[in-house]
Motif scaffolding. Structure first.
Motif, mmCIF file in Angstrom:
data_model
loop_
_atom_site.group_PDB
_atom_site.id
_atom_site.type_symbol
_atom_site.label_atom_id
_atom_site.label_comp_id
_atom_site.label_asym_id
_atom_site.label_seq_id
_atom_site.Cartn_x
_atom_site.Cartn_y
_atom_site.Cartn_z
ATOM 1 N N VAL A 6 8.033 50.441 13.211
ATOM 2 C CA VAL A 6 8.684 51.432 12.352
ATOM 3 C C VAL A 6 7.731 52.608 12.197
ATOM 4 O O VAL A 6 6.531 52.424 12.008
ATOM 5 N N GLY A 7 8.257 53.809 12.327
ATOM 6 C CA GLY A 7 7.390 54.981 12.189
ATOM 7 C C GLY A 7 8.202 56.259 12.248
ATOM 8 O O GLY A 7 9.432 56.237 12.253
ATOM 9 N N ILE A 8 7.466 57.370 12.292
ATOM 10 C CA ILE A 8 8.125 58.676 12.351
ATOM 11 C C ILE A 8 8.119 59.156 13.802
ATOM 12 O O ILE A 8 7.065 59.171 14.448
ATOM 13 N N ALA A 9 9.301 59.559 14.306
ATOM 14 C CA ALA A 9 9.379 60.064 15.685
ATOM 15 C C ALA A 9 8.834 61.491 15.720
ATOM 16 O O ALA A 9 9.205 62.331 14.904
ATOM 17 N N LEU A 10 7.939 61.733 16.695
ATOM 18 C CA LEU A 10 7.277 63.047 16.760
ATOM 19 C C LEU A 10 7.565 63.786 18.063
ATOM 20 O O LEU A 10 6.734 64.548 18.545
ATOM 21 N N GLY A 11 8.733 63.516 18.655
ATOM 22 C CA GLY A 11 9.096 64.244 19.874
ATOM 23 C C GLY A 11 8.536 63.583 21.123
ATOM 24 O O GLY A 11 7.918 62.514 21.054
ATOM 25 N N VAL A 12 8.776 64.245 22.262
ATOM 26 C CA VAL A 12 8.384 63.643 23.534
ATOM 27 C C VAL A 12 7.224 64.412 24.168
ATOM 28 O O VAL A 12 6.999 65.577 23.867
ATOM 29 N N ARG A 13 6.525 63.706 25.070
ATOM 30 C CA ARG A 13 5.460 64.367 25.834
ATOM 31 C C ARG A 13 6.025 64.871 27.161
ATOM 32 O O ARG A 13 7.182 64.614 27.483
ATOM 33 N N GLU A 14 5.156 65.493 27.954
ATOM 34 C CA GLU A 14 5.614 66.051 29.233
ATOM 35 C C GLU A 14 6.087 64.980 30.215
ATOM 36 O O GLU A 14 6.806 65.269 31.161
ATOM 37 N N ASP A 15 5.641 63.729 29.988
ATOM 38 C CA ASP A 15 6.111 62.661 30.878
ATOM 39 C C ASP A 15 7.352 61.972 30.312
ATOM 40 O O ASP A 15 7.801 60.951 30.827
ATOM 41 N N GLY A 16 7.914 62.516 29.239
ATOM 42 C CA GLY A 16 9.169 61.986 28.695
ATOM 43 C C GLY A 16 8.983 60.855 27.704
ATOM 44 O O GLY A 16 9.956 60.351 27.134
ATOM 45 N N LEU A 17 7.727 60.399 27.489
ATOM 46 C CA LEU A 17 7.518 59.285 26.557
ATOM 47 C C LEU A 17 7.694 59.763 25.117
ATOM 48 O O LEU A 17 7.289 60.872 24.761
ATOM 49 N N LEU A 18 8.294 58.891 24.303
ATOM 50 C CA LEU A 18 8.533 59.220 22.899
ATOM 51 C C LEU A 18 7.295 58.861 22.079
ATOM 52 O O LEU A 18 6.713 57.784 22.261
ATOM 53 N N GLN A 19 6.907 59.753 21.164
ATOM 54 C CA GLN A 19 5.738 59.490 20.315
ATOM 55 C C GLN A 19 6.218 59.067 18.922
ATOM 56 O O GLN A 19 7.017 59.777 18.310
ATOM 57 N N VAL A 20 5.707 57.912 18.484
ATOM 58 C CA VAL A 20 6.086 57.436 17.150
ATOM 59 C C VAL A 20 4.808 57.135 16.370
ATOM 60 O O VAL A 20 3.926 56.402 16.846
ATOM 61 N N MET A 21 4.707 57.703 15.168
ATOM 62 C CA MET A 21 3.501 57.490 14.349
ATOM 63 C C MET A 21 3.774 56.416 13.298
ATOM 64 O O MET A 21 4.731 56.536 12.514
#
Ligand code: BTN
Length: 273
Positions: free
Chosen positions: A234-249
């Motif tokens: 569970v976390g906050i979604a922070l958008g995607v990187r240039e390789d398309g991976l989703l960042q979650v904090m």
């Protein structure tokens, strides 16, 4: 009821295809349009398969795809790519953006958003899903089948249809209050997807990021990710990187990179009065 028509689809796709040749296969009924193209002999053309219904339509994560006759779009596009599969990590995101770009050409500009990696949603209800299946023909040559299920003319607010799927869904007709020509939609979506894929190959995903940010339905939302080992994050979604991976904090501030799995928005806890 409008009927799928090869010639009409071809004409609608032409503006976007340039010199690229498109082979179209139309079926009244088929098990799965993705499966058809996976079995079909390879060629240098783009191959498009669409059907009025699917008897074994497949979704992501082993789900099935409900495919009522003559109402919606069930189509797959096969695309040949020369290069390593690792370079295609943001491909499914690009396809979601291409569908939205196709909608814009038809002035469909309602608040449709993307839930990473590529589900299209409106008002918390799913209207389209994408299933990408690729086979490596050699280390440097991939055959990629892009399957698109788009709810077009089903009236999902009618109770009987809503019970066919176990989660909230909607159609273009619900959103816009009118019926749509599926031949036109398929032609434009297919042509636009081709254009977006070409641009992705030339420039990578970085040039798509501003567009992604406009439609990212998870940005800064509290989300729950079901990881492939069935653990939850569970976390906050922070958008995607240039390789398309989703960042979650997570709550400790650690950033996790999500490559696959199911992501859902956590519903807000009702406030106590
Ligand atoms: C998802 O789970 O969201 C992806 C759904 C993809 C459904 C489409 S319909 C056309 C193509 N053929 C299939 O069997 N699946 C895809």
């Amino acid at each position: 009821m409008d009927i799928l028509d090869k010639q009409k689809i071809y004409e609608y796709s032409l503006t976007f295809l340039g010199q690229k040749h498109l082979n179209i296969h139309v079926f009244e009924s088929i098990d799965s349009t993705n499966q058809f193209l996976k079995n079909h002999p390879s060629s240098t053309s783009l191959e498009l398969c669409c059907a009025e219904t699917q008897t074994n339509g497949r979704g992501r994560l082993g789900r099935s795809w409900y495919s009522p006759v003559g109402e919606n779009i069930y189509c797959s596009l096969r695309w040949q790519y020369s290069g390593p599969i690792a370079k295609l990590s943001a491909l499914s995101l690009v396809v979601g953006l291409a569908i939205l770009a196709a909608f814009r050409t038809l002035e469909i500009t309602q608040n449709i958003y993307i839930k990473w990696p590529n589900d299209l949603f409106w008002d918390g209800k799913k209207m389209a899903g994408i299933l990408i299946e690729s086979t490596s023909e050699s280390l440097d040559h991939q055959s990629v089948v892009i399957g698109i299920g788009l709810n077009v003319n089903t009236q999902t607010l009618i109770e009987e249809t809503q019970t066919k799927i176990d989660r909230p869904w909607c159609s273009l007709r619900d959103i816009t209050n009118k019926k749509w020509d599926r031949n036109q939609l398929i032609g434009i979506i297919c042509g636009m997807t081709h254009q977006y894929l070409e641009r992705y190959l030339c420039d990578g995903f970085s040039t798509f990021i501003p567009e992604w940010e406009k439609y990212d339905g998870l940005y800064q939302q509290l989300v729950e990710v079901t990881l492939s080992n069935r653990q939850h994050l569970v976390g906050i979604a922070l958008g995607v990187r240039e390789d398309g991976l989703l960042q979650v904090m997570d709550k400790e501030g650690k950033i996790h990179l999500i490559t696959s799995g199911e992501v859902t928005r956590c519903s807000p806890t009702p406030s106590k009065h």
